[in-house]
Design a protein around this motif. Structure first.
Motif, PDB file in Angstrom:
ATOM      1  N   ILE A 109       0.845  -1.185   0.000  1.00 27.16           N
ATOM      2  CA  ILE A 109       0.000   0.000   0.000  1.00 27.16           C
ATOM      3  C   ILE A 109       0.884   1.241   0.000  1.00 27.16           C
ATOM      4  O   ILE A 109       2.031   1.210   0.483  1.00 27.16           O
ATOM      5  CB  ILE A 109      -0.960   0.008   1.204  1.00 27.16           C
ATOM      6  N   THR A 110       0.353   2.304  -0.547  1.00 26.71           N
ATOM      7  CA  THR A 110       1.110   3.554  -0.619  1.00 26.71           C
ATOM      8  C   THR A 110       1.306   4.139   0.771  1.00 26.71           C
ATOM      9  O   THR A 110       0.512   3.929   1.692  1.00 26.71           O
ATOM     10  CB  THR A 110       0.390   4.576  -1.515  1.00 26.71           C
ATOM     11  N   LYS A 111       2.405   4.913   0.922  1.00 23.28           N
ATOM     12  CA  LYS A 111       2.762   5.510   2.207  1.00 23.28           C
ATOM     13  C   LYS A 111       1.842   6.687   2.533  1.00 23.28           C
ATOM     14  O   LYS A 111       1.290   7.329   1.626  1.00 23.28           O
ATOM     15  CB  LYS A 111       4.206   6.026   2.153  1.00 23.28           C
ATOM     16  N   PRO A 112       1.697   7.014   3.807  1.00 23.65           N
ATOM     17  CA  PRO A 112       1.013   8.264   4.151  1.00 23.65           C
ATOM     18  C   PRO A 112       1.735   9.447   3.498  1.00 23.65           C
ATOM     19  O   PRO A 112       2.965   9.504   3.472  1.00 23.65           O
ATOM     20  CB  PRO A 112       1.127   8.322   5.683  1.00 23.65           C
ATOM     21  N   GLY A 113       0.974  10.371   2.925  1.00 26.93           N
ATOM     22  CA  GLY A 113       1.562  11.550   2.300  1.00 26.93           C
ATOM     23  C   GLY A 113       2.122  11.315   0.909  1.00 26.93           C
ATOM     24  O   GLY A 113       2.812  12.194   0.373  1.00 26.93           O
ATOM     25  N   TRP A 114       1.840  10.177   0.275  1.00 29.48           N
ATOM     26  CA  TRP A 114       2.356   9.910  -1.074  1.00 29.48           C
ATOM     27  C   TRP A 114       1.793  10.923  -2.069  1.00 29.48           C
ATOM     28  O   TRP A 114       0.748  11.527  -1.862  1.00 29.48           O
ATOM     29  CB  TRP A 114       2.011   8.483  -1.486  1.00 29.48           C
ATOM     30  N   ASP A 115       2.480  11.114  -3.165  1.00 31.42           N
ATOM     31  CA  ASP A 115       2.106  12.111  -4.175  1.00 31.42           C
ATOM     32  C   ASP A 115       1.301  11.423  -5.274  1.00 31.42           C
ATOM     33  O   ASP A 115       1.853  10.766  -6.155  1.00 31.42           O
ATOM     34  CB  ASP A 115       3.362  12.763  -4.756  1.00 31.42           C
ATOM     35  N   SER A 116      -0.011  11.594  -5.229  1.00 31.76           N
ATOM     36  CA  SER A 116      -0.883  10.916  -6.194  1.00 31.76           C
ATOM     37  C   SER A 116      -0.865  11.546  -7.579  1.00 31.76           C
ATOM     38  O   SER A 116      -1.468  11.009  -8.513  1.00 31.76           O
ATOM     39  CB  SER A 116      -2.322  10.900  -5.670  1.00 31.76           C
ATOM     40  N   THR A 117      -0.177  12.684  -7.745  1.00 34.54           N
ATOM     41  CA  THR A 117      -0.104  13.309  -9.075  1.00 34.54           C
ATOM     42  C   THR A 117       0.991  12.694  -9.930  1.00 34.54           C
ATOM     43  O   THR A 117       1.079  12.977 -11.125  1.00 34.54           O
ATOM     44  CB  THR A 117       0.149  14.819  -8.945  1.00 34.54           C
ATOM     45  N   ARG A 118       1.852  11.861  -9.327  1.00 32.74           N
ATOM     46  CA  ARG A 118       2.943  11.209 -10.060  1.00 32.74           C
ATOM     47  C   ARG A 118       2.556   9.783 -10.429  1.00 32.74           C
ATOM     48  O   ARG A 118       1.799   9.137  -9.706  1.00 32.74           O
ATOM     49  CB  ARG A 118       4.208  11.155  -9.199  1.00 32.74           C
ATOM     50  N   PRO A 119       3.065   9.274 -11.546  1.00 26.10           N
ATOM     51  CA  PRO A 119       2.881   7.855 -11.831  1.00 26.10           C
ATOM     52  C   PRO A 119       3.466   7.025 -10.678  1.00 26.10           C
ATOM     53  O   PRO A 119       4.420   7.434 -10.019  1.00 26.10           O
ATOM     54  CB  PRO A 119       3.655   7.634 -13.129  1.00 26.10           C
ATOM     55  N   LEU A 120       2.901   5.856 -10.441  1.00 26.98           N
ATOM     56  CA  LEU A 120       3.312   5.033  -9.304  1.00 26.98           C
ATOM     57  C   LEU A 120       4.781   4.644  -9.393  1.00 26.98           C
ATOM     58  O   LEU A 120       5.270   4.236 -10.446  1.00 26.98           O
ATOM     59  CB  LEU A 120       2.453   3.766  -9.241  1.00 26.98           C
ATOM     60  N   SER A 121       5.480   4.785  -8.274  1.00 25.64           N
ATOM     61  CA  SER A 121       6.896   4.428  -8.203  1.00 25.64           C
ATOM     62  C   SER A 121       7.163   3.726  -6.871  1.00 25.64           C
ATOM     63  O   SER A 121       6.351   3.787  -5.942  1.00 25.64           O
ATOM     64  CB  SER A 121       7.787   5.671  -8.338  1.00 25.64           C
ATOM     65  N   ARG A 122       8.312   3.094  -6.767  1.00 20.06           N
ATOM     66  CA  ARG A 122       8.645   2.329  -5.572  1.00 20.06           C
ATOM     67  C   ARG A 122       8.659   3.178  -4.310  1.00 20.06           C
ATOM     68  O   ARG A 122       8.251   2.716  -3.246  1.00 20.06           O
ATOM     69  CB  ARG A 122       9.996   1.628  -5.770  1.00 20.06           C
ATOM     70  N   ASP A 123       9.144   4.416  -4.423  1.00 16.18           N
ATOM     71  CA  ASP A 123       9.255   5.238  -3.229  1.00 16.18           C
ATOM     72  C   ASP A 123       7.900   5.696  -2.699  1.00 16.18           C
ATOM     73  O   ASP A 123       7.810   6.239  -1.595  1.00 16.18           O
ATOM     74  CB  ASP A 123      10.158   6.448  -3.499  1.00 16.18           C
ATOM     75  N   GLN A 124       6.824   5.451  -3.466  1.00 13.25           N
ATOM     76  CA  GLN A 124       5.495   5.808  -2.986  1.00 13.25           C
ATOM     77  C   GLN A 124       4.850   4.683  -2.166  1.00 13.25           C
ATOM     78  O   GLN A 124       3.851   4.915  -1.481  1.00 13.25           O
ATOM     79  CB  GLN A 124       4.590   6.167  -4.168  1.00 13.25           C
ATOM     80  N   PHE A 125       5.406   3.462  -2.257  1.00 10.49           N
ATOM     81  CA  PHE A 125       4.852   2.311  -1.548  1.00 10.49           C
ATOM     82  C   PHE A 125       5.686   1.978  -0.314  1.00 10.49           C
ATOM     83  O   PHE A 125       6.893   2.243  -0.274  1.00 10.49           O
ATOM     84  CB  PHE A 125       4.827   1.078  -2.458  1.00 10.49           C
ATOM     85  N   GLU A 126       5.034   1.386   0.676  1.00  7.54           N
ATOM     86  CA  GLU A 126       5.774   0.800   1.781  1.00  7.54           C
ATOM     87  C   GLU A 126       6.700  -0.281   1.217  1.00  7.54           C
ATOM     88  O   GLU A 126       6.367  -0.971   0.265  1.00  7.54           O
ATOM     89  CB  GLU A 126       4.827   0.174   2.806  1.00  7.54           C
TER      90      GLU A 126
END
Length: 456
Positions: free
Chosen positions: A126-143
């Motif tokens: 699942i994505t981290k708290p505060g992830w940037d939803s305007t960017r395409p999905l990347s590893r740094d957005q997920f736990e």
């Protein structure tokens, strides 16, 4: 769901597509309903396994005999798994439908498979708290680690065909971590017999919930201590929390089975059936009634009972026909270790027996342009015969359709050395591969001398 099962049961040969999450609707599922992708792209979000790794050639840590991984999808291409046909799935500007959930909810994730590979695990990130939803999905957005994992440690995979082949559909009950607002859940289905995995993202909208601020930690290291045809003994590690733990809750196949006292870290399920697959997870409950997220999920296949014959061989299908031969393949019966032989029947009469470790056989010397019916039964070490597999009806090729060589077609698993006809020419397979797409046809320039070489 009945239609999903019917569609699967009708399939007797490999397909170019593999599976998707349909409930709750994944992004790929929703895109298909919106007309943005076709059926192939829905089921072919396939890339290298072991996310969030970035390199290929890695071995599985719990099953070293599995096929090493291919290169996992690059950042920005996670939703599509790097597949060009599904690239719209990576677009963050689309108003993707979201399922409304709450922190701590237990939700069911339902997978449908068009080709049920031997499976090592499912990971849910699942994505981290505060992830940037305007960017395409990347590893740094997920736990970095999955919050839920369903895994089998049976190894090597080729000795456990039936136990590692998932039910269709497959449903996992998972408990969501604490989040608020828009988040993305990533489900990764990792297979044992290839280097790939299948990626499905689910868009979620977390609404406010009344769960406690401090949940107990999930019980760790759920494992089996003994498995028989009549019982499964489970063990797990203790949980902890701000308040004392009072209860452990064991869930089997998505349904709560029993609550046991916190002083117990083992439990024996004595209500199982022989030759049957079960999934288990355990959660912890504290004195305030707060329930943790579940620990790891395990799959267990019980042994055969003393008086129980083996299960029927599954999914008998043809891997290819010529004018005078047919290549048969089927799924293993349970319990695999006790199978002495498989008996192949043609037109209701026994034609061959093969070892219990084999699930393939080539029938040769057949008549061109003729219909044949086959079924297979398993014989165990106590001379007990299973009920038959499904009945497979095939028709051999005409003699003038390329002599003894079949015409190349989609959805076939080709082996090195196979010879086919295509557009009036003979072609020889250079390396093992499945014909998943027309772009892998023998005369495609990028494929020549890589998958096929011309004999003309």
């Amino acid at each position: 769901m009945a239609q999903y099962q019917s569609d699967f049961d009708d399939q007797l040969s490999p397909t170019p597509y593999h599976g998707h999450v349909y409930d709750p609707g994944s992004r790929a599922w929703n895109a298909r309903q919106m007309g943005l992708i076709d059926e192939g792209a829905l089921n072919q979000c396939e890339g290298g396994k072991f996310f969030p790794e970035t390199q290929g050639g890695l071995s599985d840590k719990v099953a070293p005999n599995d096929v090493p991984n291919a290169v996992p999808p690059a950042d920005g291409k996670i939703a599509s798994a790097g597949q060009e046909a599904g690239r719209v799935l990576d677009d963050p500007t689309k108003n993707w439908p979201r399922k409304q959930v709450a922190s701590g909810d237990a939700i069911d994730i339902s997978w449908f498979f068009t080709a049920a590979h031997l499976t090592r695990r499912w990971n849910y990130f699942i994505t981290k708290p505060g992830w940037d939803s305007t960017r395409p999905l990347s590893r740094d957005q997920f736990e970095a680690k999955p919050f839920t994992q369903v895994e089998s440690t049976l190894d090597p995979f080729w000795q456990h065909n039936a136990a590692l082949k998932p039910a269709n559909p497959t449903k996992h009950s998972i408990r969501l971590p604490e989040r608020s607002g828009y988040h993305v859940l990533l489900g990764v289905w990792e297979v044992a017999d290839t280097g790939n995995a299948f990626y499905q993202v689910i868009d979620l909208d977390f609404v406010k919930s009344d769960i406690p601020d401090h949940l107990p930690t999930p019980p760790g290291n759920l494992r089996t201590e003994t498995v028989t045809g009549k019982s499964v003994k489970l063990a797990w590690n203790a949980s902890s929390g701000a308040s004392p733990i009072t209860t452990y809750r064991i869930t089997r196949n998505g349904i709560t089975t029993i609550d046991v006292a916190a002083s117990l870290l083992t439990w024996t399920d004595e209500s199982v059936e022989p030759n049957t697959r079960y999934t288990y997870f355990v959660s912890a409950i504290d004195e305030n009634g707060a329930e943790s997220a579940p620990g790891n999920t395990i799959m267990v296949t019980t042994l055969g009972g003393e008086d129980t014959p083996p299960t029927a061989p599954g999914n008998l299908h043809s891997m290819g026909e010529t004018a005078t031969s047919v290549s048969l393949m089927w799924g293993a019966s349970l319990p695999e270790a006790a199978i002495a032989s498989y008996i192949i029947y043609r037109e209701g009469k026994e034609v061959q027996r093969v070892s219990g470790s084999s699930q393939t056989w080539n029938d040769t010397g057949l008549t061109p342009d003729t219909r044949y019916r086959y079924f297979v039964a398993a014989l165990d070490s106590h001379n007990r015969l299973s009920v038959p597999s499904n009945v497979l009806t095939i028709q051999t090729k005409s003699q003038d359709s390329g002599g003894n060589y079949p015409t190349w077609k989609l959805n076939e698993a080709y082996k090195k050395g196979d010879i086919v006809t295509y557009k009036g020419k003979l072609w020889k397979c250079v390396q093992d591969h499945p014909s998943y797409t027309e772009t892998w046809a023998p005369d495609v320039p990028e494929i020549k001398d890589i998958l096929w070489s011309s004999l003309a």
